[in-house]
Design an enzyme around this catalytic site. Structure first.
Site, short mmCIF file in Angstrom:
data_model
loop_
_atom_site.label_atom_id
_atom_site.label_comp_id
_atom_site.label_asym_id
_atom_site.label_seq_id
_atom_site.Cartn_x
_atom_site.Cartn_y
_atom_site.Cartn_z
N PRO A 356 0.85 -1.20 0.00
CA PRO A 356 0.00 0.00 0.00
C PRO A 356 0.88 1.24 0.00
O PRO A 356 1.52 1.55 1.01
CB PRO A 356 -0.81 -0.12 1.30
CG PRO A 356 -0.21 -1.24 2.07
CD PRO A 356 0.85 -1.91 1.28
N ASP A 532 5.89 2.27 2.14
CA ASP A 532 4.96 1.18 2.41
C ASP A 532 4.19 1.54 3.68
O ASP A 532 4.76 1.55 4.77
CB ASP A 532 5.79 -0.11 2.61
CG ASP A 532 4.91 -1.33 2.85
OD1 ASP A 532 3.74 -1.15 3.23
OD2 ASP A 532 5.42 -2.45 2.69
N HIS A 533 2.92 1.85 3.50
CA HIS A 533 2.15 2.37 4.63
C HIS A 533 1.85 1.29 5.67
O HIS A 533 1.34 1.57 6.75
CB HIS A 533 0.86 3.02 4.12
CG HIS A 533 0.36 4.11 5.01
ND1 HIS A 533 0.84 4.33 6.29
CD2 HIS A 533 -0.58 5.08 4.80
CE1 HIS A 533 0.21 5.36 6.82
NE2 HIS A 533 -0.65 5.83 5.94
N ARG A 534 2.17 0.02 5.35
CA ARG A 534 2.02 -1.01 6.38
C ARG A 534 3.12 -0.87 7.43
O ARG A 534 2.96 -1.21 8.59
CB ARG A 534 2.14 -2.41 5.76
CG ARG A 534 1.02 -2.75 4.81
CD ARG A 534 1.32 -4.05 4.10
NE ARG A 534 2.60 -4.00 3.40
CZ ARG A 534 3.15 -5.03 2.78
NH1 ARG A 534 2.54 -6.20 2.78
NH2 ARG A 534 4.31 -4.91 2.16
N VAL A 536 5.35 2.05 7.60
CA VAL A 536 5.71 3.43 7.96
C VAL A 536 4.45 4.27 8.09
O VAL A 536 3.57 4.22 7.22
CB VAL A 536 6.64 4.03 6.88
CG1 VAL A 536 6.98 5.46 7.20
CG2 VAL A 536 7.90 3.20 6.72
#
Ligand code: CAO
Length: 560
Positions: A356, A532-534, A536
């Site tokens: 994501p 990577d929003h998972r 960070v």
């Protein structure tokens, strides 16, 4: 010397199977049971091993041919006495070779068998003995790259467990332990090149000790005399059984995208790569848990069905790509994609679909940096170094990774852990004639600007000349993709997983910037940070990019 004609043995009922690989060349000296060709039927691919040791004098088949039992594969010159003769058929052949082995050839054969596997005499029953393990025959390949060292000193391994993984032009393969025991030392490292007969390491074996794993029980080791080297305990050929597939598992090509051992033939792996399927997700139904082409097709069908029913995700799912004949619209040419292009495409698709992404933008005021860089250009040139903005970006990114370690992580595949790194290696995207390559500059935080400039241009040159080794492209914590020399005002780079961040750098331009009382012309460098929003959070990303911008705005901060 006797010339023997080698024919295709019984292929377990399969007929008209495809020859997908020729594993030997005319002139090669091979050991008995070395693979001659790899064939592939509907259900599986298998090596066809040589029933004799000797020198290949003729190969009568080519890749793409179809063969059936009894077809001639080629001719081999063996040491056995007797004039020119034809290889005995099927069961007779095995009996003949068995007889040969027992008629005074035992010693010589044992030597042949140990060639490329172990240089020491076998230990007496119950004794521990160290044996040097050598690189076996690699199907004719020479000077292949060691791309993985799978065992280390102290490891207990079973016969057939991978010690190293090598990669040649056509395939990667495990080099298996020739017997069960303890690894004393491994003599090679990642990036080395090895050939058949090279020392691989030393193993300690307890002769007559631990039983082979259940899977290998069928190799009938226990029927071998104790003094015979355990490592070569292959199935005794039965009168009604051809010496076909058993050797195969020792040289199975290995899928580098999976960590667990997956058994599948080269063609199945090739297809899996083309389809972007991770093999260990596929339920194997073949013998000894091999993944077959049918398994792969069943898996794909299931995924397509899920996707069409929307079960893969919420909403409409992923529509299959339509087959289009482009020639109906105008002249076209279809050309094969390079290996790098295919790999990049598969990795990009994986990263785009599974990570994501969020991209954050900012402009760094690098007016002072540029003044400094230009003032140092002559001195740099004297040192033979080209000082572009890239080494400054590397240095600033390394400082940001240290200051904001939330970016210096990877998500563990188990979905339950996060891996924090205490090293700073940065990948640098390089545009090459063969496609995008990302060499990695190690320990960027510990290197000076000149050293980084030198290494960056060396790595870029190696990439463009296609001379990067696998280890030169591994281990990055973060990537910088600079299109500054090309142009553009911004782009959103795709995270190079398992890294969690990538910085896209565009061309600097002079912009009017308000200094509190007036607009002044400043050199502004557009930056885009995808993450990577998972792994960070947005606030971490905000801090990371702001820190980079402040360092690039005043490089003296690198000294702090
Ligand atoms: N803005 C303006 N000028 C820039 C700049 C920027 N952001 N970055 C570099 N330049 C200038 C350099 O200063 C140099 O000018 P001078 O010769 O006058 O000093 C010129 O552009 C050429 O630089 P370079 O390409 O020789 O070296 P580099 O260090 O800037 O870049 C490398 C090295 C390997 C990053 C680059 O050559 C490259 O391959 N970039 C493409 C990366 C890519 O494909 N990314 C996309 C990946 S996703 O598809």
């Amino acid at each position: 010397m006797a010339k023997q004609v080698i024919k295709v043995p019984d292929l377990g009922g399969a007929d008209q199977v495809d020859v997908i690989e020729i594993s030997v060349a005319e002139g090669d000296t091979i050991a008995e049971e070395d693979a001659l060709i790899v064939v592939e039927g509907d259900k599986a691919s298998m090596d066809v091993p040589s029933p004799y040791a000797g020198k290949i004098v003729k190969i009568s088949v080519s890749e793409g041919d179809q063969v059936s039992e009894g077809d001639v594969i080629g001719e081999i010159e063996t040491d056995a006495g007797g004039g020119e003769e034809e290889a005995p058929e099927s069961g007779e052949k095995e009996e003949a070779s068995k007889e040969e082995a027992s008629e005074g050839k035992a010693e010589e054969e044992s030597e042949e068998k140990s060639e490329g596997e172990s240089s020491e005499a076998p230990a007496a029953q119950g004794e521990e003995q160290e044996e040097t393990v050598k690189v076996p025959d690699l199907g004719g390949a020479d000077a292949v790259d060691v791309i993985e060292v799978s065992a280390q000193a102290g490891d207990e391994v079973d016969e057939g467990d991978a010690l190293i993984v090598v990669e040649g032009d056509k395939a990667s393969m495990d080099v298996p332990a020739p017997f069960a025991g303890t690894v004393v030392s491994i003599a090679v490292k990642e990036g080395d090149k090895v050939s058949s007969g090279d020392d691989l390491g030393v193993m300690k074996v307890v002769s007559g000790g631990a039983a082979a794993p259940a899977e290998k029980a069928e190799t009938k080791k226990e029927e071998k005399p104790a003094a015979e080297p355990e490592r070569k305990a292959e199935p005794e050929p039965q009168a009604s059984e051809p010496p076909a597939a058993p050797q195969k598992d020792r040289y199975l090509e290995r899928d580098l995208t999976v960590s667990a051992e997956v058994y599948a033939g080269p063609a199945v792996r090739k297809l899996a790569r083309e389809l972007g399927v991770t093999l260990n997700k596929v339920k194997p139904t073949g013998p000894r848990n091999r993944v077959t082409k049918d398994d792969l097709h069943a898996y794909i069908k299931e995924q397509v069905k899920k996707s069409e029913s929307g079960a893969v995700g919420v909403g409409a799912g992923v529509a299959p790509m339509p087959e289009i004949d482009f020639s109906q619209f105008g002249p076209v040419e279809t050309e094969p994609m390079s290996k790098i292009h295919k790999l990049t495409a598969a990795n990009m698709a994986r990263n785009w679909l599974t990570v994501p992404h969020v991209t954050q933008f900012d402009d760094a005021d690098i007016s002072e940096l540029e003044d400094f860089r230009k003032s140092m250009k002559a001195e740099a040139e004297k040192r033979g170094v080209k000082l572009t903005p890239v080494p400054f970006l590397l240095k600033a990114a390394a400082a940001a990774l240290r200051a904001e370690p939330s970016f210096n992580v990877s998500l563990h595949n188990d979905g339950e852990h996060i891996v924090r790194k205490d090293y700073v290696h940065i990948g640098m995207a390089v545009d090459t004639p063969k496609g995008l390559m990302v060499p990695v500059i190690r320990d960027v935080d510990r290197k000076g600007l000149y050293e980084l400039a030198e290494e960056a241009s060396e790595m870029a040159a190696l990439a463009r000349d296609g001379k990067l080794k696998p280890k030169d492209m591994q281990g990055a914590c973060f990537t910088i993709s600079s299109l500054g020399a090309i142009g553009g005002t911004g782009f959103t780079p795709i995270v190079n997983a398992p890294e969690v961040g990538i910085l896209g750098v565009s061309k600097l331009s002079i912009q009017p910037v308000w200094d509190g009382s007036q607009f002044v012309p400043r050199k502004m460098l557009p930056l885009a940070l995808s993450y990577d929003h998972r792994a960070v959070n947005g606030s971490d990303a905000g801090r990371f990019l702001t820190y980079m911008v402040s360092v690039l705005g005043d490089v003296r901060r690198l000294l702090l």
